[in-house]
Design an enzyme around this catalytic site. Structure first.
Site, PDB file in Angstrom:
ATOM      1  N   GLN A  12       0.810  -1.230   0.000  1.00  0.00           N
ATOM      2  CA  GLN A  12       0.000   0.000   0.000  1.00  0.00           C
ATOM      3  C   GLN A  12       0.838   1.273   0.000  1.00  0.00           C
ATOM      4  O   GLN A  12       0.306   2.377   0.041  1.00  0.00           O
ATOM      5  CB  GLN A  12      -0.946  -0.014   1.204  1.00  0.00           C
ATOM      6  CG  GLN A  12      -1.939  -1.180   1.132  1.00  0.00           C
ATOM      7  CD  GLN A  12      -2.789  -1.334   2.382  1.00  0.00           C
ATOM      8  OE1 GLN A  12      -2.741  -0.522   3.305  1.00  0.00           O
ATOM      9  NE2 GLN A  12      -3.578  -2.383   2.428  1.00  0.00           N
ATOM     10  N   HIS A  33      -1.536   0.393   5.535  1.00  0.00           N
ATOM     11  CA  HIS A  33      -2.187   1.446   6.332  1.00  0.00           C
ATOM     12  C   HIS A  33      -1.291   2.668   6.576  1.00  0.00           C
ATOM     13  O   HIS A  33      -0.999   3.012   7.718  1.00  0.00           O
ATOM     14  CB  HIS A  33      -2.690   0.878   7.675  1.00  0.00           C
ATOM     15  CG  HIS A  33      -3.810  -0.101   7.519  1.00  0.00           C
ATOM     16  ND1 HIS A  33      -4.629  -0.450   8.556  1.00  0.00           N
ATOM     17  CD2 HIS A  33      -4.250  -0.800   6.447  1.00  0.00           C
ATOM     18  CE1 HIS A  33      -5.527  -1.341   8.131  1.00  0.00           C
ATOM     19  NE2 HIS A  33      -5.295  -1.561   6.854  1.00  0.00           N
ATOM     20  N   TYR A  78     -10.634  -9.949  10.444  1.00  0.00           N
ATOM     21  CA  TYR A  78     -10.846 -10.697   9.195  1.00  0.00           C
ATOM     22  C   TYR A  78     -11.097 -12.178   9.479  1.00  0.00           C
ATOM     23  O   TYR A  78     -11.681 -12.889   8.668  1.00  0.00           O
ATOM     24  CB  TYR A  78      -9.663 -10.504   8.250  1.00  0.00           C
ATOM     25  CG  TYR A  78      -9.559  -9.073   7.773  1.00  0.00           C
ATOM     26  CD1 TYR A  78     -10.541  -8.524   6.943  1.00  0.00           C
ATOM     27  CD2 TYR A  78      -8.494  -8.260   8.153  1.00  0.00           C
ATOM     28  CE1 TYR A  78     -10.471  -7.206   6.517  1.00  0.00           C
ATOM     29  CE2 TYR A  78      -8.413  -6.942   7.727  1.00  0.00           C
ATOM     30  CZ  TYR A  78      -9.404  -6.421   6.913  1.00  0.00           C
ATOM     31  OH  TYR A  78      -9.332  -5.118   6.498  1.00  0.00           O
TER      32      TYR A  78
END
Ligand SMILES: [Ca+2]
Length: 413
Positions: free
Chosen positions: A128, A192, A308
């Site tokens: 990310q 993140h 999750y």
């Protein structure tokens, strides 16, 4: 060049006119009837991950579906961008778009002409990470300064950082790039990073930072001596902004404006100058928050989402004294990224909040009244695109960029 035009009529029929090598193909791809009064925006919303979790107030989630009545047109005006992340307008109406790989591009207003800007500090592009958001100095017309966020590779890992530099006259380079802020602690991870940039009316910069995702760093969202999982407010030099809520409190970093955030990839100012934030929850619990100085937004203790794995997050708390409730949340997740308030040509969209969605593959429109969500609409669901950022264009149109490299223009017909 291949161009794609979608037309949405007031009867809510959406058709594609794909022009390729002189042939035009028309396909009806969405004729879903408008939601009836009291219906959810989309039947997919029936799949809740945490059916036992109850909202704190009526209308905090699963609000009635809304439907745009005005006809509008959807055009893909460029489809060759390389993993774009942030989009803004230059004062002359062209676009400044970041590429995750570590550079920016300037696109003509019609999307056709592309110029590359180089000279940015090295970025960590793993997962990310990369060159992320961009903002123009409010005085850009005079000083040509731009600001950006990125994942900075350093010994021991990386962190979200804020850079600034001057756009060269020939628009090919950023001159004298400097790093003005580093959201430490550094961590060896690839998720993140946040992050968005928004200038306030006084010329200070709001910066959102993620909590780096892992269980090892998650508690730092609540740690007020760390910069992870925060909304920060800094000057153009990267110092704590005057008026910040914790300037005189030694238990808090002075740049902190709010805390307890997960991965805030959406920040936007509304017409009243209120700051709104959007952050992805885990499995369920994506939030829209109204950001107030000094407040705690709960993560990683308070959430409407699940791990999750399906387990509860921590003690499984959704509401807690001393923490702020989201204005609105989603379960199942819509996985939003960039957000914007609309001020353009579509009268019925004025002051609505638009959210680009990633795995949710759509743009969401939220109708907001007195700081409460009163309607939700899912747009461009047929496109199956991950919308990374949305822009309230200076020409009165709405724009969106996708991970696949497309620039969408949504205009009144
Ligand atoms: Ca929260």
């Amino acid at each position: 060049m291949k161009s794609t035009i979608l037309t949405i009529t007031s009867a809510a029929v959406l058709s594609i006119l794909a022009s390729c090598n002189g042939t035009t193909k028309t396909t009806t791809v969405n004729n879903t009837p408008a939601p009836q009064s009291g219906q959810l925006p989309n039947p997919e919303m029936n799949k809740k991950h945490s059916p036992d979790y109850q909202p704190a107030f009526e209308g905090q989630t699963r609000i009635e579906g809304a439907r745009t009545k005005t006809a509008y047109q959807v055009d893909v005006i460029n489809e060759k961008l390389e993993k774009p992340w942030g989009i803004i307008n230059l004062p002359d109406g062209r676009f400044l778009i970041t590429a995750k790989a570590g550079y920016m591009s300037i696109l003509s207003a019609d999307g056709k002409d592309v110029k590359k800007i180089e000279g940015f500090p090295e970025v960590d592009t793993k997962a990310q990470g990369g060159l992320l958001d961009v903002a123009l100095d409010p005085d850009f017309s005079n000083n040509r300064m731009i600001y950006w966020t990125f994942s900075e590779p350093v010994e021991g890992g990386n962190h979200t950082a804020v850079g600034k530099g001057k756009l060269s006259q020939d628009e090919k380079r950023v001159e004298n790039p400097q790093v003005i802020f580093r959201a430490t602690p550094t961590y060896d991870g690839d998720k993140h990073f946040g992050s968005r940039l928004v200038f306030d009316k006084d010329g200070n910069l709001f910066v959102s930072t993620g909590e780096r995702s892992d269980l090892a760093t998650r508690p730092l969202a609540q740690n007020t001596m760390a910069y992870l999982g925060k909304v920060l407010k800094i000057t153009k030099e990267g110092k704590a902004a005057a008026g910040n809520p914790f300037l005189d409190n030694v238990k808090y970093k002075p740049e902190i404006y709010s805390y307890g955030h997960r991965n805030p990839q959406g920040l936007a100012m509304d017409e009243k100058g209120q700051l709104w934030e959007a952050e992805m929850g885990p499995m369920g619990g994506d939030e829209v928050n109204l950001i107030k100085p000094g407040k705690n937004y709960g993560w990683g203790d308070v959430t409407y989402g699940l791990e999750y794995s399906g387990k509860k997050v921590g003690a499984g708390i959704q509401q807690k004294a001393g923490t702020e409730q989201p204005v609105y949340y989603w379960d199942p997740s819509i996985s939003m990224s960039g957000i914007t308030f609309y001020t353009g040509n579509m009268e019925e969209w004025k002051n609505n909040l638009f959210l680009g969605c990633l795995s949710g593959e759509k743009i969401i429109r939220l109708v907001i009244k007195d700081n409460k969500v009163v309607g939700e609409e899912w747009l461009l669901t047929d496109q199956k695109e991950r919308f990374r950022d949305v822009l309230d264009g200076s020409d009165g149109n709405l724009y969106g960029i996708t991970d696949s490299g497309k620039l969408y223009r949504i205009s009144k017909k």
